[in-house]
Design an enzyme around this catalytic site. Sequence first.
Site, PDB file in Angstrom:
ATOM      1  N   ASP A  81     -12.348 -24.075  12.732  1.00 55.61           N
ATOM      2  CA  ASP A  81     -12.960 -23.886  14.044  1.00 55.61           C
ATOM      3  C   ASP A  81     -11.887 -23.345  14.984  1.00 55.61           C
ATOM      4  O   ASP A  81     -10.689 -23.327  14.676  1.00 55.61           O
ATOM      5  CB  ASP A  81     -13.591 -25.197  14.548  1.00 55.61           C
ATOM      6  CG  ASP A  81     -14.646 -24.946  15.626  1.00 55.61           C
ATOM      7  OD1 ASP A  81     -14.737 -23.792  16.120  1.00 55.61           O
ATOM      8  OD2 ASP A  81     -15.379 -25.885  15.990  1.00 55.61           O
TER       9      ASP A  81
HETATM   10  C1  BGC Z   1     -17.175 -24.237  18.361  1.00 56.97           C
HETATM   11  C2  BGC Z   1     -17.927 -23.683  17.177  1.00 56.97           C
HETATM   12  C3  BGC Z   1     -18.212 -22.223  17.375  1.00 56.97           C
HETATM   13  C4  BGC Z   1     -16.927 -21.495  17.629  1.00 56.97           C
HETATM   14  C5  BGC Z   1     -17.109 -19.997  17.796  1.00 56.97           C
HETATM   15  C6  BGC Z   1     -15.995 -23.368  18.742  1.00 56.97           C
HETATM   16  O1  BGC Z   1     -15.460 -23.757  19.956  1.00 56.97           O
HETATM   17  O2  BGC Z   1     -16.759 -25.554  18.107  1.00 56.97           O
HETATM   18  O3  BGC Z   1     -19.112 -24.408  16.982  1.00 56.97           O
HETATM   19  O4  BGC Z   1     -18.900 -21.708  16.272  1.00 56.97           O
HETATM   20  O5  BGC Z   1     -16.333 -22.011  18.804  1.00 56.97           O
HETATM   21  O6  BGC Z   1     -17.768 -19.663  18.939  1.00 56.97           O
END
Ligand code: BGC
Length: 764
Positions: free
Chosen positions: A286
Site C-alpha cells: 500500500d
Molecule cells: C489506500 C489504498 C489505495 C491506495 C491507492 C492508499 O492510501 O490505503 O486503499 O488503494 O492508497 O490510492
Amino acid sequence: MKWIYPLLAITIAVPAAFGAEPQAPAFGGEQARDAYVTQLLDKMTLDEKIGQLRLISVGPDNPKPAIREMIRHGQVGAIFNTVTRQDIRAMQDQVMQLSRLKIPLFFAYDVVHGQRTIFPIPLGLAASWDIDAVKTVGRISAYEAADDGLNMTWAPMVDVSHEPRWGRMSEGFGEDTLLSAMMGRAMVESMQGKSPADRYSLMTSVKHFALYGAVEGGREYNSVDMSPQRMFGEYMPPYKAALDAGSGGVMVALNSINGVPATANAWLLKDILRDQWKFKGITISDHGAIKELIKHGVAADPRDAVRIALKSGIDMSMSDQYYSQYLPELVKSGAVTMDEINDATRHVLNVKYAMGLFRDPYSHLGPAGSDPADTNAENRLHRRQAREVADKTMVLLKNRLDVLPLKKQETIALVGPLADSQRDIMGSWSAAGVAGQSVTLLQGMRNALQGQGTLLYAKGANITDNPLVQKFLNSYQPSVTVDRQSPQQLRDQAVAIARKADVIVAAVGESQGMAHEASSRSDIRIPEAQRRLLDALKATGKPLVIVLMNGRPLDISQQAEQADAILETWFSGTEGGNAIADILFGDKNPSGKLPVTFPRSVGQLPLYYNHLPTGRPYDYLHPDKYTSHYYDAINGPLYPFGYGLSYTRFTLSPVTLSASHFSQGGELQASVTVTNTGKRQGATVVQMYLNDPVASISRPVEELKGFRRIDLNAGESQKVTFRVNEDDLKFLDPQMKYVAEPGVFNLMIGLDSVRTQKTQFTYQ
Ligand code: BGC
C-alpha cells in the site's frame, strides 16, 4: 521473524455456502505464459527488472517529463491514478517508442464502487444482500474503467470489520464473513469477466491483505492482534474467496499483525498466500508502506526496509523511490538474491501477460483517434443501473405509524446539509465520478414530484460547526463548505419552512470525508450542529423523517427516539437522490438489510452479532451484578445485523427440516415459508444462522450460513430452502484443525439476526 505459528498447518476452506467451485483462475495457458515470461526475463537487465517493480502516479514528485525519462530507461512498471485514454495512451506510446524492451505499462486506479457512474458505497451494496446487483456494479465499473484505458483496480476491499470508529468500514462489506466473501467474489468475477485481457474487463486487486478492518480501537493505521482461530475463521475467508475467484492482485495492508507488519510478513505473503493458497499474481504494497517499516520498528533504515519487504514477498512498491534506490546495491551485496528479484518481476510480468498487454498494449485503448472527445460525457454513464442498484441498498430502520411513504400532494420541508450536496452523496473513493453529474436528494425529490405538492428546502445546518473538524475535513482537498450564516440563522430558516409543512425530511449524517481513509472517529454520533437542527425540528411537532447518509454505523440512539421514520441510505452514488426519492414516495419498496450492527453508543464497541458466549451471560429478565454487561448501558444493539423494514409485512412459518440429523458426507434441508401479508409487493432477505452450543472451543452465538433475497407480491407465499452440510458446521479447533464436531446444533431462520424461527438438528 518469519514463522508465527510454525506448528499449525493452517488450512482454510471457503465454506460450501460461499457457492460453487472456484472459477478457473485468470491465468490461462500457464505454460505459454511461463515460457514467454522466462524468455523476457532473460533479456532484462537488473535495472529493468527493478523498474518493473515500481508503481507510481503522476504528480509533483513524478511530473510527466520525469516519467517519460523513467519509461525510456525501463524504470517504471505501472502507473496509477491516470484515468483518461489520452493520458494513458501517451505513456504507452512512450513505452513503445522509447524503451528498449517495450514492456507495456499497466494502469490502475481505485475503482471501488464505480468509475464514472458512481454506485452506492460497498457497505451500502452489502445492504442489498443482492449478488446480482453487485455483479451489475462490478461489470459496469469494469466496463467504464476499461473504456478509460485502465487495466487494474484496487478493489474489492473485503476487510471484515467490527469497528464503526474506523472510517474505512464504508469501503468494505460489513461485519460478516460470508456476506463479505460472497460480495467480494461477485466483484472479482464480474470485474475480471472471462479474462482480464478482454476489452471491457479489469483485473482486480483484493485488499487490504490482511486484517486491516481490525485495527485496534478503530484507529486508522493502528496495529492488529488476533487469535489464529478468528483470523482464519472470520477475517481471511473473504480474501481467499476473492483469490479463488481469480483476482490477479493483492494489495498488502498497512497494519501489523501480531507484531509483524503485513508488508514485512513472509509468513502471510509467502507461506499462506503463495505456498498454501497458490497465488500466482502480484502483491502490491500500500501507499508508502515500505518506508513505514522503519516507523513500525522492524527496519533500521530505508535499505533495511527494502530488503525486508522484498524478501517478505512484496512484488511492487507503491509510491516510493525505495525499491529503485536500494535494490541494485542490495543485489550487488548479496543481501537480496537475483532469484528474489526474478520472482517479483515474474509476478509483475505474469499479470501483464494475463491482462493481454503483451498481445496488444493498447487493448483497452483502441486505435489512436478513437478517444472520447469528452471523457465526462453524459452518455458514458449508466444511470438506470445505478438507480436500480441504489434502490436495493436503502434500509428502513423505523417507520412509526407508516409515516412513509410520503404523499406527493403534501407540503414537504426538506432540510439538512446533505440534502443538496452533490459531492457527499457519491461517498469516498468516487474514482472519476463527477460531482456535478450526481443527483442530490433535493433534485431527486423534485424529479419525483414533477410539480405536484410543495417542496420547501433549507440547509438548516453545516455538516459540523466544530472548526477543528472543518479544518480536518478540508485538509488535503476542499471537502465541506461552511455556510457563513450563524448556526441559529440556519436553524431558524429550517424551522420556518418546517412550520409550513405537513412533514419534515431531514438529510443528515456524515460528509463523505468523514467516512474515508484516515477518518477514524471517537464519537460516532451525528455531528452536534445537525443534532441541534434535529432538536429544533422535533420541537415543531411535525412528523420527522430522517434520511441518513453515512459510511459507518452511527450512534443514533437519540434520533431513533425523535424520528417518526429513519431511512439509512449510506452514500448512494450518482443516482442517489432519485433512488432515495423512489423509496420516500413509495415508488419503490425498501428492501435493504443491515450488513453491520448499529450500536447504542460508542462505549459498546466492538459490538457484532456473531460474538462468542461468555461464562456469565447477562439475562435482562433476571439481572445479576456479576454478569457480563455495562452497568450504565444496555448490552444489545440499537438495530441488529440483518435488520430492515419494508412497506409491506412478511411472516415466517416455523422451520421444517428434511431430517433431524445427518452424518459425515450427508446433508439436510431447512425450509421456511415466507408470506407477504401486507398490501403491496416487496422484497426481503431470508437469513439462516447456525450455532454450535457445545464444542471444543466456544463458538459464536450465531453465524450467518446462508441467505436468499426474495420478491413477493401481496398475499404471495414462497418456500425457501437452505441446505446444510458438514462444511457449514466446520470451524478451527484449538489445534487449528478445520473440523465439524458431532453434537446438537441450533438452526435459526429469520428476516434479521434476532427475530428468528429456531430448531435443532444432530450431526453424528
Ligand atoms: C489506500 C489504498 C489505495 C491506495 C491507492 C492508499 O492510501 O490505503 O486503499 O488503494 O492508497 O490510492
